[in-house]
Design an enzyme around this catalytic site. Structure first.
Site, PDB file in Angstrom:
ATOM      1  N   ASP A  24      39.258  -8.986   9.626  1.00  8.87           N
ATOM      2  CA  ASP A  24      38.537  -8.321   8.540  1.00  8.87           C
ATOM      3  C   ASP A  24      37.481  -7.383   9.104  1.00  8.87           C
ATOM      4  O   ASP A  24      36.918  -7.643  10.167  1.00  8.87           O
ATOM      5  CB  ASP A  24      37.882  -9.394   7.649  1.00  8.87           C
ATOM      6  N   ARG A  37      38.696   4.919   6.002  1.00 10.21           N
ATOM      7  CA  ARG A  37      39.033   3.519   6.256  1.00 10.21           C
ATOM      8  C   ARG A  37      40.251   3.376   7.163  1.00 10.21           C
ATOM      9  O   ARG A  37      40.307   2.461   7.997  1.00 10.21           O
ATOM     10  CB  ARG A  37      39.287   2.806   4.921  1.00 10.21           C
ATOM     11  N   ASN A  72      46.350  -7.245  -1.293  1.00 12.34           N
ATOM     12  CA  ASN A  72      45.957  -5.940  -0.772  1.00 12.34           C
ATOM     13  C   ASN A  72      46.645  -4.769  -1.466  1.00 12.34           C
ATOM     14  O   ASN A  72      46.237  -3.609  -1.297  1.00 12.34           O
ATOM     15  CB  ASN A  72      46.223  -5.854   0.729  1.00 12.34           C
TER      16      ASN A  72
END
Length: 246
Positions: A24, A37, A72
């Site tokens: 993570d 990201r 996700n």
């Protein structure tokens, strides 16, 4: 249900035999640097190589990494598409490297929502590394613990309905044979990076007696040295599995 032969233990008797990692913090790592990201996800993928290659030195026989969860898909379409492309590129790029390093690769999770090309690459990586006898790398892709148990229960119920198994035969030894991880030992140690202290639907059944480490380090900054320190800390733990130490 096809039952594969159980893998023979390798390595030392001390330390965690099976380590699972919730990787993570990729997105936050990138955003802290003013980057998108996906830049963090690429950095995180490079970090995987270092950790996998360090496993033989640390005596870790099994490494399971959480790459993409069933939840996700809720992320932006751009990020999901970028991650799927990253998975395809990573498998193609790393397959021969893993083979040279004697790493056996497996994937767990529900593959049917993944695209045909990615599923084909996953099948190819598993086939190419099938005879490898070193580190066992398991990648959880479109994986969720509840989803896994649900799928296992459906297969088990089907076998009961077809008479292959009696209701009285369903117990704690039977159900795990229907899980995605049925040829793997349960994890001894679960690590989560990035400062979050939750398990996020990861290996719910298998981690019932695992030790946990929640650390602040973001995944792209998770080094071999940090990994080694956590493994040393594991050796000092008293694992009683519900019993009392004499």
């Amino acid at each position: 249900m096809t039952i594969l032969p159980e893998i023979k233990p390798q390595g030392p008797d001390t330390g965690p035999r099976h380590v699972a990692i919730i990787m993570d913090g990729n997105g936050r790592w990138a955003q802290a640097r003013g980057r998108p990201r996906l830049y963090g996800h690429h950095a995180g993928a490079r970090r995987v190589r270092e950790i996998v290659s360090s496993c033989p030195e640390f005596g870790v026989e099994y490494l399971t990494i959480f790459a993409f969860s069933t939840e996700n898909w809720k992320r932006t379409q751009t990020e999901v598409a970028g991650l799927m492309n990253l998975f395809r590129r990573y498998i193609m790029k790393e397959m021969q490297e893993l083979l040279r390093n004697n790493v056996r690769v497996r994937f767990i999770g529900d593959r049917f929502r993944l695209d045909d090309k990615l599923r084909g690459l996953m099948d190819q990586a598993e086939d190419v590394t099938r005879e490898c006898t070193g580190t066992n790398l398991t990648v959880a892709l479109n994986y969720g613990g509840r989803d896994e148990v649900t799928r296992a229960a459906k297969r088990l119920a089907r076998d009961v309905a077809e008479g292959h198994l009696g209701p009285e035969d369903v117990n704690e030894e039977t159900l795990p044979k229907y899980l995605d991880t049925y040829v793997l030992p349960d994890p001894d140690l679960v690590i989560r990076t990035s400062g979050e202290a939750r398990i996020s639907n990861f290996l719910l059944w298998q981690s019932a007696y695992a030790e946990y480490e929640f650390i602040d380090t973001l995944w792209p900054d998770f080094t071999k040295d940090i990994f080694g320190d956590l493994l040393k800390g594991f050796d000092a733990r008293d694992r009683r599995f519900g019993a009392v130490t004499a």
